[in-house]
Design an enzyme around this catalytic site. Structure first.
Site, short mmCIF file in Angstrom:
data_model
loop_
_atom_site.label_atom_id
_atom_site.label_comp_id
_atom_site.label_asym_id
_atom_site.label_seq_id
_atom_site.Cartn_x
_atom_site.Cartn_y
_atom_site.Cartn_z
N CYS A 1 10.89 25.81 28.44
CA CYS A 1 9.56 26.11 28.99
C CYS A 1 9.08 27.51 28.65
CB CYS A 1 9.53 25.85 30.50
SG CYS A 1 10.58 26.94 31.50
N HIS B 1 10.34 27.52 36.21
CA HIS B 1 9.56 26.73 35.25
C HIS B 1 8.18 27.35 35.06
CE1 HIS B 1 8.72 23.36 32.74
NE2 HIS B 1 7.60 23.13 33.39
N HIS C 1 3.34 21.97 28.85
CA HIS C 1 4.65 22.58 29.03
C HIS C 1 5.75 21.80 28.33
CE1 HIS C 1 6.01 19.99 32.70
NE2 HIS C 1 5.14 19.34 31.99
#
Length: 186
Positions: free
Chosen positions: A101, A150, A162
């Site tokens: 990520c 994240h 993402h």
């Protein structure tokens, strides 16, 4: 000499902290394996099928309509990230063909000639924080989960672009699928 001594102390502290985090992660992994071993063969098949569905969901390019970038750098970063839709997730990688990520976000901003930190936790401490989702602009960094593990790029319309997790691909996803913490405008 004093500077070197101070740096060695910092390094030792960092090493200790990383060792502690490694033990914590290994403990969680052992718990997960133990739980997985309690499943029946049928439950394991159902779990594998559900994971395969999640992993392949959203790998195709989704039309988001006309997207107005938030700023020159954010727009350029977002466009760069869009070019990587369908690229596989790979923990610890920051492109150009596989990403985790924060690897995707740092790579995307690098394409816009903006250097940002490599990890999601460090990226959370740059720029201007935005707590209200309705104030986000395309290309803003968006952070999820209480420990900020994240990050993605805001895509507009309540969506994030993402690299979600192992076994998945860079894709658009509804921000409602994860606990939003805040955004950052770089």
């Amino acid at each position: 000499r004093a500077e070197a001594t101070a740096k060695l102390k910092d390094l030792a502290a960092t090493r200790t902290e990383l060792g502690s985090k490694k033990k914590e992660v290994q403990g969680k992994l052992a718990e997960a394996r133990q739980l997985l071993n309690t499943l029946t063969a049928q439950e394991k098949q159902q779990l594998a099928a559900a994971e395969q569905t999640r992993a392949t969901r959203g790998t195709e390019r989704v039309s988001m309509g006309k997207i107005t970038p938030g700023s020159g750098h954010a727009g350029a970063a977002f466009s760069a990230a869009q070019s990587k839709i369908g690229s596989p997730y790979d923990y610890g990688h920051n492109g150009p063909s596989t990403f985790d990520c924060s690897g995707l976000t740092s790579w995307a901003y690098a394409q816009a000639n903006v250097s940002i930190p490599r990890t999601s936790e460090a990226q959370a401490n740059i720029g201007q924080r935005i707590y209200s989702q309705n104030q986000l602009q395309v290309g803003d960094l968006v952070f999820f989960y209480g420990d900020l593990h994240h990050v993605g790029l805001y895509a507009g319309k309540g969506m994030v672009l993402h690299a979600p997790h192992s076994g998945a691909f860079v894709r658009y996803e509804s921000m409602g699928n994860m606990p939003y913490q805040f955004g950052v405008r770089v």
